[in-house]
Design an enzyme around this catalytic site. Structure first.
Site, short mmCIF file in Angstrom:
data_model
loop_
_atom_site.label_atom_id
_atom_site.label_comp_id
_atom_site.label_asym_id
_atom_site.label_seq_id
_atom_site.Cartn_x
_atom_site.Cartn_y
_atom_site.Cartn_z
N GLU A 101 -16.76 7.22 6.04
CA GLU A 101 -18.16 7.05 6.49
C GLU A 101 -18.40 7.85 7.77
O GLU A 101 -19.44 8.49 7.93
CB GLU A 101 -18.46 5.56 6.69
CG GLU A 101 -18.37 4.78 5.37
CD GLU A 101 -18.84 3.34 5.51
OE1 GLU A 101 -19.97 3.05 5.07
OE2 GLU A 101 -18.09 2.52 6.05
N GLU A 132 -12.67 -0.37 0.09
CA GLU A 132 -13.54 -1.55 0.17
C GLU A 132 -13.58 -2.27 -1.17
O GLU A 132 -13.57 -3.50 -1.23
CB GLU A 132 -14.98 -1.13 0.53
CG GLU A 132 -15.17 -0.70 1.96
CD GLU A 132 -14.93 0.79 2.19
OE1 GLU A 132 -14.23 1.43 1.36
OE2 GLU A 132 -15.42 1.30 3.20
C1 1HE Z 1 -4.59 -1.15 10.06
C2 1HE Z 1 -5.50 -0.47 9.22
C3 1HE Z 1 -6.82 -0.99 9.12
C4 1HE Z 1 -3.60 0.55 9.15
N1 1HE Z 1 -7.12 -2.09 9.84
N2 1HE Z 1 -4.95 -2.23 10.75
N3 1HE Z 1 -9.19 0.41 5.32
C5 1HE Z 1 -8.18 0.25 4.45
O1 1HE Z 1 -8.16 -0.60 3.59
C6 1HE Z 1 -6.98 1.17 4.64
C7 1HE Z 1 -5.80 0.37 5.11
N4 1HE Z 1 -4.71 1.23 5.57
C8 1HE Z 1 -3.87 1.87 4.72
O2 1HE Z 1 -4.05 1.89 3.52
C9 1HE Z 1 -2.71 2.58 5.33
O3 1HE Z 1 -2.47 2.00 6.61
C10 1HE Z 1 -2.90 4.09 5.52
C11 1HE Z 1 -2.89 4.79 4.15
C12 1HE Z 1 -4.21 4.44 6.25
C13 1HE Z 1 -1.76 4.66 6.39
O4 1HE Z 1 -0.51 4.26 5.85
P1 1HE Z 1 0.80 4.32 6.78
O5 1HE Z 1 1.97 3.96 5.90
O6 1HE Z 1 0.85 5.62 7.51
O7 1HE Z 1 0.58 3.19 7.92
P2 1HE Z 1 0.78 1.59 7.82
O8 1HE Z 1 2.23 1.27 8.00
O9 1HE Z 1 0.11 1.03 6.64
O10 1HE Z 1 -0.06 1.12 9.09
C14 1HE Z 1 0.42 1.22 10.43
C15 1HE Z 1 -0.18 0.10 11.22
O11 1HE Z 1 -1.59 0.27 11.25
C16 1HE Z 1 0.06 -1.27 10.59
O12 1HE Z 1 0.11 -2.21 11.64
P3 1HE Z 1 1.52 -2.76 12.23
O13 1HE Z 1 1.13 -3.71 13.31
O14 1HE Z 1 2.20 -3.40 11.03
O15 1HE Z 1 2.26 -1.53 12.72
C17 1HE Z 1 -1.20 -1.49 9.79
O16 1HE Z 1 -1.48 -2.85 9.56
C18 1HE Z 1 -2.22 -0.88 10.71
N5 1HE Z 1 -3.43 -0.49 9.99
N6 1HE Z 1 -4.86 0.57 8.66
C19 1HE Z 1 -6.21 -2.67 10.60
N7 1HE Z 1 -7.74 -0.41 8.38
C20 1HE Z 1 -18.21 -0.41 8.12
S1 1HE Z 1 -17.45 -1.04 6.81
C21 1HE Z 1 -16.04 -0.09 6.49
C22 1HE Z 1 -15.16 -0.85 5.57
C23 1HE Z 1 -13.79 -0.28 5.49
O17 1HE Z 1 -13.45 0.69 6.13
S2 1HE Z 1 -12.73 -1.09 4.41
C24 1HE Z 1 -11.32 -0.09 4.33
C25 1HE Z 1 -10.31 -0.45 5.38
#
Ligand code: 1HE
Length: 260
Positions: free
Chosen positions: A114, A134
């Site tokens: 976005e 989402e």
């Molecule tokens: C997060 C987030 C997040 C990572 N919110 N903490 N977005 C998503 O559903 C995407 C979610 N994220 C992922 O699918 C993956 O993290 C990635 C593909 C982006 C990257 O993967 P990777 O293997 O490099 O990283 P990771 O090990 O998954 O994440 C590292 C840390 O970042 C981990 O936290 P930690 O405390 O365990 O180290 C994750 O939890 C954290 N992290 N992404 C919170 N999104 C206005 S409305 C918009 C609506 C949306 O955007 S919905 C989609 C949300």
């Protein structure tokens, strides 16, 4: 304000390029409320010398979208306000003072897509992938994606991404219109910066017309669009800078268009 999660650097001989960097790489540049407000604040307060901006994300990914840890129980009214807060911030990006080029790599997902789609040009390197998780998280886009993403790729492709969790790679993303440029891994920022330097040399009124008139004209019925176009054309060509640039060409001082 999460100012440690975002950096602004002003570059160029005339301080004409703003480089905006998401610096929350531990959380893959996920956008929490503080970061959204910081983006809004930053675009509201760009120095007057700035003529173009580049936005990039630090670390392996451009942006993981909404910070899901902040997705608490909100009632409908609070949910509406949260989405409107994103709208206000991303509106400052799209309809702010200067063209914005997004330098993309790694994940460009959810709210990250976005944000990218509120920018005027997207340059993606070959590591880039795009998704709208989402759909699988049981939520909906709320940062203007339902308005901006269909204008790039069509509502059918966007719905498919959300229905099925489809992920587009960098090549397919460029093919369908998510990015205008596809460059080798690691070179998106350099290419985006070059484009920003080029854009910063345009007449400011031309850039203004492209940012503010063109998207509105494109949404108008043809008859109104043609009328608005004529007004914008008349204003642009009557500016002294336009006359000077045309004179430069006619007198052999300006660059010709080169074959691509
Ligand atoms: C997060 C987030 C997040 C990572 N919110 N903490 N977005 C998503 O559903 C995407 C979610 N994220 C992922 O699918 C993956 O993290 C990635 C593909 C982006 C990257 O993967 P990777 O293997 O490099 O990283 P990771 O090990 O998954 O994440 C590292 C840390 O970042 C981990 O936290 P930690 O405390 O365990 O180290 C994750 O939890 C954290 N992290 N992404 C919170 N999104 C206005 S409305 C918009 C609506 C949306 O955007 S919905 C989609 C949300």
């Amino acid at each position: 304000m999460s100012s440690e999660d975002i950096q602004l650097e002003i570059c160029g001989a005339h301080n004409e390029i703003a480089v905006i960097r998401l610096t929350r790489q531990k959380k893959r540049n996920a956008l929490n409320d503080g970061l959204i407000l910081a983006i809004r604040n930053l675009f509201d307060n760009l120095p007057a010398t700035v003529r173009a901006a580049v936005i990039e994300g630090e670390g392996e990914h451009f942006c993981a979208g909404l910070d899901l840890s902040e997705l608490q129980e909100r009632d409908a009214g609070q949910g509406m306000q949260h989405s409107r807060m994103w709208h206000a911030a991303l509106e400052r990006v799209q309809f702010g003072p200067v063209p914005v080029i997004a330098a993309l790599h790694g994940a460009v997902v959810g709210g990250g897509l976005e944000l990218a789609s509120a920018c005027h040009i997207r340059v993606a390197d070959e590591s880039t992938f795009y998704a709208l998780p989402e759909g699988s998280r049981g939520i909906f886009v709320g940062g203007g994606g339902a308005v901006r993403i269909p204008r790039l790729i069509g509502a059918a492709r966007m719905a498919d991404m959300m229905f099925t969790g489809r992920v587009y790679n960098a090549q397919d993303g460029e093919r369908i219109g998510l990015a205008q440029y596809l460059v080798p891994t690691g070179s998106a920022f350099a290419r985006a910066f070059e484009l920003a330097e080029r854009i910063a040399k345009n007449a400011p009124l031309t850039n203004y017309a492209l940012m503010h008139a063109l998207p509105r004209i494109a949404e108008q019925p043809a008859d109104q669009g043609l009328f608005t176009e004529a007004m914008m054309a008349a204003i642009a060509q009557s500016a002294p800078e336009a006359k000077e640039r045309v004179r430069d060409f006619l007198e052999g001082r300006a660059a010709k268009v080169q074959k691509a």
